[in-house]
Design an enzyme around this catalytic site. Structure first.
Site: not given
Length: 488
Positions: A183, A259, A293, A392
């Protein structure tokens, strides 16, 4: 497959290319804000069919046991995709907004070529380990350990490095003998859809072994995670969504690989070449507009060199403007969407509200009247407790902080909910090694060292995730261990 407005991608379900039963949705070029085509809109019924196909393929075929065949299929896929590099490159730049130079590395060619590494692993891995004889309870037995594919894998991937992350899941999962339902993110469906087309038309991968389901409906990811026919969920994305994935998966106690986010520190020791370090920190944070990331977004420098480092970094960022990703030399392209641009701009405004100073950037490029661009930005005047130093941002925004020696630098790096990556710059090997050992993070670069490669496990500590992707450790995530004993 030329890029044209009327193009609509298909889903790959049970070996067939089929339209989504929910119609189609628009694909937007983030550098121009133009609709460049459409992708198939899958529904819950399509996802159910994909899961059923993957389950049947795993349970009723020899895919999981024929290691040589899997290796051949992976190399076949690698070679077939290499024959489509030109159109894949055009598509990736248009859909992802990544600069062209990145498609020669982690945005395309690197991940495709890495399929060969996983093909090699399928052939060379020690699938059975002989433990020899033992006599538990006085009965002599011969024992062995067997590694077997875990089963059906649900792979949910983000938009920032779609080929890298898709193949980091597809490659080891298929090599291990699993079947897959992928997906992909709704922002970048074509990167996955073209792979599905190549699989269906140019490889011998059996029907149902890999299924690709594109949709803007995030509930399909939850459906994939909750379904008891799925044995493992491999998710890359935000930490908040990762928590939701864990919660949903818990009902069926399926294995979860995550992750997640990062707020990695670039640590500069007092014996480092300050100019080189600041130039590299600037380059890192603008690469793909900071949408990675593992990108280092906190530059931590000696307090006595803070003013000099701020000037060096400000000048370096000013020389790396946000620009058209198709233009040669562009490092910083657009953000993926208007929503993401708004998020980045809100963080910049927050930094100012918290008392920070925007040293450069903080705005939209004057020469970009269209596209989701934000100028590379340096923020000073804050400490590590500021939200822009803790959260972040996922944009070309670098926060510069001061440290008071090596121990303080380590403490600042570790003062974060994340632990994904990092850099340390210096000249004394013993001091550098002490910093590397002290920082709780999954990857570390020394003086610009690059850890990214197919054989290097990638993942993080703390809220940056669970498990590892790539390398033998990433391959092993898709395996179960079975102990077998027989009378000797």
């Amino acid at each position: 497959m030329p890029l044209r407005p009327e193009y609509t991608s298909d889903l790959l379900i049970d070996g067939k290319l089929v339209p989504g039963s929910g119609g189609a949705f628009d694909v937007v070029n983030p550098a121009t804000e133009e609709v460049i085509g459409q992708a198939s809109q899958a529904t819950a019924a399509d996802m159910d069919a994909a899961i059923a196909a993957a389950r049947t393929a795993f349970d009723t075929t020899d895919w999981s046991r024929d290691h040589a065949f899997r290796a051949r299929c992976l190399r076949q896929l690698r070679d077939a995709l290499a024959g489509h590099f030109d159109e894949l490159r055009e598509l990736t730049v248009a859909e992802v907004g990544c600069p062209v130079f990145l498609t020669h590395g982690p945005q395309l060619e690197g991940p495709v070529n890495d399929l060969g590494y996983f093909a090699d692993l399928a052939e060379s891995y020690t699938w059975t380990v002989d433990l020899g004889e033992a006599s538990p309870m006085g009965i002599k037995n011969h024992r062995e350990l067997r590694s077997e594919a875990i089963g059906v894998v649900g792979a949910i991937t983000p938009w920032n490095f779609p080929h890298q992350i898709n193949f980091a899941k597809i490659g080891p999962a298929l090599a291990a003998g699993c079947t897959v339902v992928l997906k992909p993110a709704p922002d970048t469906p074509w990167c996955a859809a073209l792979v599905g087309k190549v699989i269906a038309e140019e490889t011998d991968i059996p029907a149902g072994v890999i299924n690709i389901v594109t949709s803007t409906d995030h509930e399909l990811g939850a459906q994939l995670t909750a379904d008891p026919r799925v044995d493992l969920i491999s998710f890359t994305g935000s930490t908040a969504t990762g928590r939701a994935v864990m919660t949903t998966a818990a009902a069926s106690l399926k294995k979860v690989f995550l992750e997640l986010g990062g707020k990695s520190a670039f640590l500069v020791l007092d014996d480092a070449d300050l100019g080189s370090a600041c130039a590299m920190a600037a380059f890192n944070v603008v690469t793909h507009a900071g949408q990675g990331c593992a990108i280092t977004t906190r530059l931590v420098v000696p307090r006595e060199k803070l003013a000099e480092a701020t000037e060096l970094t400000r000048n370096a960022l000013a020389g790396l403007p946000a620009a058209d990703p198709e233009k040669p030399g562009t490092i910083c392209g657009p953000l993926i969407s208007a929503r993401q641009r708004d998020r980045v701009e809100e963080y910049i405004a927050l930094a100012v509200a918290e008392g920070g100073t925007v040293e450069t950037g903080g705005d939209r490029p004057a020469d970009a009247d269209r596209g989701y661009f934000v100028s590379p930005t340096l923020i000073s005047g804050l400490d590590n407790s500021a939200r822009v130093a803790q959260e972040e941002i996922f944009g070309p925004v670098l926060v510069i902080l001061a440290h008071d020696g090596d121990d303080d630098a380590i403490a600042i790096a570790n003062d974060s909910p994340y632990g994904l990556s990092g850099q340390v710059w210096g000249t004394d090997p013993d001091r550098i090694d002490r910093v590397v050992r002290g920082v709780r993070t999954g990857t570390m670069g020394i003086n610009g060292g690059i850890w990214y490669a197919a054989d290097v496990p990638f993942g993080g500590y703390k809220q940056s995730g669970i498990g590892r992707e790539m390398g033998v450790a990433g391959f092993a995530e898709y395996l179960e261990t079975k102990a077998v004993a027989r009378p000797a």
